[in-house]
Design a protein around this motif. Structure first.
Motif, PDB file in Angstrom:
ATOM      1  N   ASP A 130       0.829  -1.202   0.000  1.00  0.00           N
ATOM      2  CA  ASP A 130       0.000   0.000   0.000  1.00  0.00           C
ATOM      3  C   ASP A 130       0.867   1.257   0.000  1.00  0.00           C
ATOM      4  N   HIS A 152      -0.084  10.156  -4.109  1.00  0.00           N
ATOM      5  CA  HIS A 152      -1.220   9.231  -4.208  1.00  0.00           C
ATOM      6  C   HIS A 152      -1.313   8.631  -5.603  1.00  0.00           C
ATOM      7  N   ARG A 153      -1.577   7.321  -5.666  1.00  0.00           N
ATOM      8  CA  ARG A 153      -1.823   6.619  -6.933  1.00  0.00           C
ATOM      9  C   ARG A 153      -3.182   5.935  -6.868  1.00  0.00           C
ATOM     10  N   ASP A 154      -3.932   6.005  -7.963  1.00  0.00           N
ATOM     11  CA  ASP A 154      -5.271   5.425  -7.960  1.00  0.00           C
ATOM     12  C   ASP A 154      -5.207   3.900  -8.097  1.00  0.00           C
ATOM     13  N   GLU A 155      -6.377   3.262  -8.232  1.00  0.00           N
ATOM     14  CA  GLU A 155      -6.422   1.793  -8.267  1.00  0.00           C
ATOM     15  C   GLU A 155      -5.732   1.211  -9.491  1.00  0.00           C
ATOM     16  N   TRP A 159      -0.937   8.413 -11.642  1.00  0.00           N
ATOM     17  CA  TRP A 159      -0.645   9.633 -10.883  1.00  0.00           C
ATOM     18  C   TRP A 159      -1.256  10.830 -11.595  1.00  0.00           C
ATOM     19  N   LYS A 176      -6.465   6.260   1.930  1.00  0.00           N
ATOM     20  CA  LYS A 176      -6.641   5.730   0.581  1.00  0.00           C
ATOM     21  C   LYS A 176      -7.839   4.797   0.547  1.00  0.00           C
ATOM     22  N   GLN A 177      -8.301   4.550  -0.656  1.00  0.00           N
ATOM     23  CA  GLN A 177      -9.355   3.572  -0.880  1.00  0.00           C
ATOM     24  C   GLN A 177      -8.722   2.207  -1.187  1.00  0.00           C
ATOM     25  N   GLU A 180      -5.829   1.323  -3.892  1.00  0.00           N
ATOM     26  CA  GLU A 180      -4.944   2.456  -4.145  1.00  0.00           C
ATOM     27  C   GLU A 180      -3.654   2.294  -3.352  1.00  0.00           C
ATOM     28  N   HIS A 181      -2.629   3.057  -3.724  1.00  0.00           N
ATOM     29  CA  HIS A 181      -1.398   3.027  -2.954  1.00  0.00           C
ATOM     30  C   HIS A 181      -0.701   4.379  -3.055  1.00  0.00           C
TER      31      HIS A 181
END
Length: 302
Positions: A130, A152-155, A159, A176-177, A180-181
Protein backbone atom coordinates in the motif's frame (compact mmCIF):
# COMPACT_ATOMS: atom_id res chain seq x y z
CA UNK A 1 20.92 28.83 30.70
CA UNK A 2 19.29 26.46 28.26
CA UNK A 3 21.56 25.29 25.49
CA UNK A 4 20.45 25.66 21.90
CA UNK A 5 21.57 23.35 19.12
CA UNK A 6 21.65 24.13 15.43
CA UNK A 7 21.63 21.45 12.76
CA UNK A 8 23.74 21.54 9.64
CA UNK A 9 22.06 21.54 6.25
CA UNK A 10 22.69 17.80 5.83
CA UNK A 11 21.46 17.03 9.33
CA UNK A 12 18.21 18.88 8.61
CA UNK A 13 17.70 16.91 5.40
CA UNK A 14 18.49 13.66 7.19
CA UNK A 15 16.04 14.45 9.99
CA UNK A 16 13.31 15.31 7.49
CA UNK A 17 13.83 12.07 5.56
CA UNK A 18 13.85 9.96 8.72
CA UNK A 19 10.63 11.65 9.86
CA UNK A 20 9.00 10.78 6.50
CA UNK A 21 10.20 7.17 6.70
CA UNK A 22 8.78 6.77 10.20
CA UNK A 23 5.49 8.27 9.04
CA UNK A 24 5.33 5.65 6.29
CA UNK A 25 5.88 2.86 8.81
CA UNK A 26 3.16 4.31 11.05
CA UNK A 27 0.51 4.93 8.36
CA UNK A 28 0.82 1.93 6.05
CA UNK A 29 0.58 -1.81 6.49
CA UNK A 30 2.71 -3.27 3.69
CA UNK A 31 5.63 -1.16 2.49
CA UNK A 32 8.39 -1.78 -0.06
CA UNK A 33 11.52 0.27 -0.75
CA UNK A 34 12.30 0.57 -4.45
CA UNK A 35 15.97 -0.27 -4.90
CA UNK A 36 17.75 0.19 -8.22
CA UNK A 37 21.29 -0.11 -6.91
CA UNK A 38 21.77 3.57 -7.69
CA UNK A 39 23.09 6.14 -5.24
CA UNK A 40 19.69 7.65 -4.36
CA UNK A 41 18.05 4.34 -3.46
CA UNK A 42 21.18 3.37 -1.52
CA UNK A 43 20.99 6.62 0.45
CA UNK A 44 17.27 6.07 1.16
CA UNK A 45 17.96 2.54 2.40
CA UNK A 46 20.78 3.92 4.58
CA UNK A 47 18.38 6.50 6.03
CA UNK A 48 15.79 3.79 6.65
CA UNK A 49 18.32 1.71 8.55
CA UNK A 50 19.09 4.73 10.74
CA UNK A 51 15.39 5.50 11.19
CA UNK A 52 14.63 2.08 12.68
CA UNK A 53 17.94 1.18 14.32
CA UNK A 54 18.61 -1.06 16.23
CA UNK A 55 15.77 -3.03 14.60
CA UNK A 56 16.25 -4.47 11.15
CA UNK A 57 14.82 -2.79 8.10
CA UNK A 58 11.04 -3.26 8.52
CA UNK A 59 10.30 -3.60 4.82
CA UNK A 60 11.84 -5.39 1.82
CA UNK A 61 13.95 -3.88 -0.94
CA UNK A 62 12.16 -4.11 -4.30
CA UNK A 63 14.14 -4.20 -7.54
CA UNK A 64 12.46 -4.03 -10.95
CA UNK A 65 14.95 -5.93 -13.07
CA UNK A 66 14.90 -5.08 -16.78
CA UNK A 67 17.26 -7.93 -17.58
CA UNK A 68 19.48 -5.34 -19.25
CA UNK A 69 21.19 -4.02 -16.15
CA UNK A 70 24.88 -3.39 -15.68
CA UNK A 71 26.45 -6.54 -14.19
CA UNK A 72 28.09 -4.35 -11.54
CA UNK A 73 24.65 -3.15 -10.41
CA UNK A 74 23.28 -6.66 -9.88
CA UNK A 75 26.44 -7.77 -8.06
CA UNK A 76 26.23 -4.76 -5.75
CA UNK A 77 22.50 -5.29 -5.14
CA UNK A 78 22.98 -8.87 -4.03
CA UNK A 79 26.00 -8.19 -1.82
CA UNK A 80 24.32 -5.14 -0.26
CA UNK A 81 21.18 -7.08 0.67
CA UNK A 82 23.27 -9.81 2.25
CA UNK A 83 25.32 -7.24 4.15
CA UNK A 84 22.36 -5.44 5.72
CA UNK A 85 20.19 -8.55 6.08
CA UNK A 86 17.36 -7.16 3.95
CA UNK A 87 14.70 -9.15 2.15
CA UNK A 88 14.93 -8.69 -1.63
CA UNK A 89 11.91 -8.87 -3.93
CA UNK A 90 12.63 -8.83 -7.67
CA UNK A 91 10.12 -7.99 -10.38
CA UNK A 92 11.25 -9.26 -13.79
CA UNK A 93 10.59 -7.36 -17.01
CA UNK A 94 11.63 -10.49 -18.91
CA UNK A 95 8.76 -12.36 -17.24
CA UNK A 96 6.35 -9.60 -18.30
CA UNK A 97 7.59 -10.01 -21.89
CA UNK A 98 7.31 -13.80 -21.74
CA UNK A 99 3.75 -13.54 -20.41
CA UNK A 100 2.75 -11.20 -23.25
CA UNK A 101 1.98 -8.29 -20.93
CA UNK A 102 4.42 -5.99 -22.72
CA UNK A 103 6.03 -5.98 -26.16
CA UNK A 104 9.75 -5.51 -26.41
CA UNK A 105 10.89 -2.58 -28.53
CA UNK A 106 12.96 -3.13 -31.66
CA UNK A 107 15.56 -1.02 -33.42
CA UNK A 108 18.67 0.91 -32.53
CA UNK A 109 16.99 2.97 -29.80
CA UNK A 110 15.06 0.09 -28.25
CA UNK A 111 14.95 0.05 -24.45
CA UNK A 112 13.18 -1.92 -21.76
CA UNK A 113 13.06 1.09 -19.47
CA UNK A 114 9.46 2.02 -20.27
CA UNK A 115 8.39 -1.61 -19.87
CA UNK A 116 9.27 -1.45 -16.17
CA UNK A 117 5.96 0.28 -15.43
CA UNK A 118 3.86 -2.84 -16.02
CA UNK A 119 6.27 -5.01 -14.03
CA UNK A 120 6.28 -2.51 -11.16
CA UNK A 121 2.49 -2.33 -10.99
CA UNK A 122 2.22 -6.11 -11.14
CA UNK A 123 4.76 -6.43 -8.32
CA UNK A 124 2.89 -3.90 -6.19
CA UNK A 125 -0.37 -5.80 -6.72
CA UNK A 126 1.18 -9.22 -6.14
CA UNK A 127 2.91 -8.16 -2.93
CA UNK A 128 -0.10 -6.10 -1.80
CA UNK A 129 2.01 -3.01 -1.13
CA UNK A 130 0.00 0.00 0.00
CA UNK A 131 3.11 2.19 -0.11
CA UNK A 132 6.39 2.02 -2.00
CA UNK A 133 9.32 4.27 -1.13
CA UNK A 134 11.48 5.75 -3.88
CA UNK A 135 14.63 7.82 -4.14
CA UNK A 136 13.37 10.44 -6.62
CA UNK A 137 14.34 14.06 -6.00
CA UNK A 138 12.65 17.24 -7.18
CA UNK A 139 15.84 18.66 -8.69
CA UNK A 140 16.28 15.70 -11.07
CA UNK A 141 13.61 16.48 -13.64
CA UNK A 142 10.70 18.89 -14.02
CA UNK A 143 8.00 16.20 -13.72
CA UNK A 144 9.54 14.98 -10.48
CA UNK A 145 9.51 18.55 -9.21
CA UNK A 146 5.70 18.27 -9.12
CA UNK A 147 5.72 15.35 -6.69
CA UNK A 148 4.76 15.61 -3.02
CA UNK A 149 6.40 13.50 -0.32
CA UNK A 150 3.28 11.30 -0.27
CA UNK A 151 2.23 10.80 -3.89
CA UNK A 152 -1.22 9.23 -4.21
CA UNK A 153 -1.82 6.62 -6.93
CA UNK A 154 -5.27 5.42 -7.96
CA UNK A 155 -6.42 1.79 -8.27
CA UNK A 156 -4.71 1.63 -11.68
CA UNK A 157 -1.42 2.92 -10.27
CA UNK A 158 -1.80 6.22 -12.10
CA UNK A 159 -0.64 9.63 -10.88
CA UNK A 160 -2.53 12.89 -11.39
CA UNK A 161 -0.15 15.84 -10.88
CA UNK A 162 -3.10 18.26 -10.72
CA UNK A 163 -4.82 16.41 -7.90
CA UNK A 164 -2.33 16.03 -5.08
CA UNK A 165 -2.95 16.46 -1.39
CA UNK A 166 -1.59 19.47 0.48
CA UNK A 167 1.31 18.85 2.86
CA UNK A 168 1.17 21.81 5.22
CA UNK A 169 3.41 21.79 8.30
CA UNK A 170 4.73 18.35 7.30
CA UNK A 171 1.37 16.71 7.89
CA UNK A 172 1.07 13.79 5.48
CA UNK A 173 -2.29 12.35 4.45
CA UNK A 174 -1.98 8.65 3.73
CA UNK A 175 -5.70 7.86 3.57
CA UNK A 176 -6.64 5.73 0.58
CA UNK A 177 -9.35 3.57 -0.88
CA UNK A 178 -9.03 -0.18 -1.38
CA UNK A 179 -6.65 -0.94 -4.25
CA UNK A 180 -4.94 2.46 -4.14
CA UNK A 181 -1.40 3.03 -2.95
CA UNK A 182 1.17 5.73 -2.34
CA UNK A 183 4.64 6.42 -3.66
CA UNK A 184 6.74 8.11 -1.01
CA UNK A 185 9.87 10.17 -1.70
CA UNK A 186 11.81 10.92 1.52
CA UNK A 187 14.69 12.78 -0.18
CA UNK A 188 12.50 15.00 -2.36
CA UNK A 189 14.20 18.17 -1.08
CA UNK A 190 17.75 16.90 -1.62
CA UNK A 191 19.94 17.93 -4.55
CA UNK A 192 22.56 15.84 -6.34
CA UNK A 193 25.22 17.72 -4.38
CA UNK A 194 23.43 17.00 -1.08
CA UNK A 195 23.39 13.29 -1.90
CA UNK A 196 27.11 13.20 -2.67
CA UNK A 197 28.03 15.22 0.41
CA UNK A 198 25.92 12.88 2.54
CA UNK A 199 27.57 9.84 0.97
CA UNK A 200 30.95 11.33 1.89
CA UNK A 201 29.88 12.21 5.44
CA UNK A 202 28.35 8.78 6.08
CA UNK A 203 31.01 6.81 4.17
CA UNK A 204 28.33 4.98 2.16
CA UNK A 205 29.44 2.21 -0.17
CA UNK A 206 28.49 2.55 -3.85
CA UNK A 207 28.75 0.48 -7.04
CA UNK A 208 32.02 0.93 -8.91
CA UNK A 209 30.14 2.39 -11.91
CA UNK A 210 29.99 5.77 -10.18
CA UNK A 211 33.77 6.10 -10.15
CA UNK A 212 36.06 6.60 -13.14
CA UNK A 213 37.14 3.42 -14.87
CA UNK A 214 38.19 2.35 -18.33
CA UNK A 215 35.32 1.02 -20.42
CA UNK A 216 34.43 0.30 -24.02
CA UNK A 217 31.95 2.93 -25.17
CA UNK A 218 30.58 4.47 -28.33
CA UNK A 219 29.10 7.89 -29.05
CA UNK A 220 25.39 8.25 -29.85
CA UNK A 221 23.66 11.61 -30.12
CA UNK A 222 26.39 13.26 -28.08
CA UNK A 223 26.23 10.67 -25.29
CA UNK A 224 28.74 7.92 -24.51
CA UNK A 225 26.95 4.57 -24.32
CA UNK A 226 28.44 1.39 -22.88
CA UNK A 227 29.27 -1.19 -25.53
CA UNK A 228 26.89 -4.06 -24.87
CA UNK A 229 25.15 -6.89 -26.67
CA UNK A 230 21.89 -5.30 -25.50
CA UNK A 231 22.49 -2.20 -27.66
CA UNK A 232 22.61 -2.67 -31.45
CA UNK A 233 25.07 -0.29 -33.07
CA UNK A 234 25.10 1.41 -36.43
CA UNK A 235 28.12 0.94 -38.68
CA UNK A 236 29.15 4.53 -37.96
CA UNK A 237 29.17 3.98 -34.17
CA UNK A 238 32.69 2.87 -33.40
CA UNK A 239 33.65 1.34 -30.05
CA UNK A 240 36.64 2.80 -28.25
CA UNK A 241 38.10 2.64 -24.77
CA UNK A 242 37.66 5.71 -22.58
CA UNK A 243 37.97 6.56 -18.91
CA UNK A 244 34.39 7.26 -17.86
CA UNK A 245 31.94 7.12 -14.99
CA UNK A 246 28.14 7.12 -14.70
CA UNK A 247 26.23 9.87 -12.90
CA UNK A 248 23.07 7.77 -12.78
CA UNK A 249 22.55 4.03 -12.97
CA UNK A 250 19.64 2.55 -14.87
CA UNK A 251 18.97 0.18 -17.74
CA UNK A 252 22.18 -0.13 -19.76
CA UNK A 253 20.32 0.73 -22.99
CA UNK A 254 19.41 4.26 -21.88
CA UNK A 255 22.15 5.22 -19.40
CA UNK A 256 25.04 7.27 -20.74
CA UNK A 257 28.49 7.82 -19.31
CA UNK A 258 30.64 10.92 -19.00
CA UNK A 259 34.37 11.17 -19.47
CA UNK A 260 35.81 11.69 -16.01
CA UNK A 261 38.90 11.18 -13.88
CA UNK A 262 36.85 11.33 -10.65
CA UNK A 263 37.82 8.16 -8.82
CA UNK A 264 36.77 9.25 -5.33
CA UNK A 265 33.72 10.84 -3.72
CA UNK A 266 35.70 14.02 -3.05
CA UNK A 267 36.58 14.34 -6.74
CA UNK A 268 33.00 13.60 -7.78
CA UNK A 269 31.76 16.41 -5.50
CA UNK A 270 34.19 18.82 -7.16
CA UNK A 271 33.08 17.62 -10.59
CA UNK A 272 29.36 17.99 -9.78
CA UNK A 273 29.99 21.52 -8.47
CA UNK A 274 31.58 22.52 -11.77
CA UNK A 275 29.15 20.67 -14.06
CA UNK A 276 26.65 22.57 -16.19
CA UNK A 277 24.79 19.41 -17.24
CA UNK A 278 22.12 17.77 -15.12
CA UNK A 279 22.75 14.21 -13.99
CA UNK A 280 19.86 12.97 -16.13
CA UNK A 281 21.29 14.76 -19.14
CA UNK A 282 22.81 11.43 -20.17
CA UNK A 283 19.52 9.49 -19.88
CA UNK A 284 18.17 8.68 -23.34
CA UNK A 285 14.73 7.77 -21.96
CA UNK A 286 14.15 11.37 -20.87
CA UNK A 287 14.80 12.67 -24.38
CA UNK A 288 12.07 10.81 -26.20
CA UNK A 289 9.70 13.75 -25.84
CA UNK A 290 9.42 17.01 -23.92
CA UNK A 291 7.10 15.37 -21.40
CA UNK A 292 8.59 11.85 -21.48
CA UNK A 293 9.05 11.51 -17.71
CA UNK A 294 5.66 13.00 -16.82
CA UNK A 295 3.87 10.72 -19.28
CA UNK A 296 5.59 7.67 -17.80
CA UNK A 297 4.83 8.76 -14.24
CA UNK A 298 1.14 9.25 -15.05
CA UNK A 299 1.08 5.64 -16.23
CA UNK A 300 2.61 4.38 -13.01
CA UNK A 301 6.38 4.76 -13.51
CA UNK A 302 8.71 5.44 -10.57
Amino acid sequence: MQKTYSLTHLQELEAEAIYVLREVAAQFERVGLLFSGGKDSIVVSHLARKAFFPAKLPFPLVHIDTGHNFPETIAFRDSYCRKIGAELIVGSVQESIDQGKVVEEKGYNASRNVLQTVTLLDTIEREKFDAVIGGARRDEEKARAKERFFSHRDEFGQWDPKNQRPELWNIFNGRKQFGEHFRVFPISNWTEMDVWQYILAENIELPSLYFSHQREVFARDGVLMAASDYIPRRDSEKVEKKVVRFRTIGDITCTGAVESAADSVEKIIAEVAASRTTERGTRADDKRSEAAMEDRKKDGYF
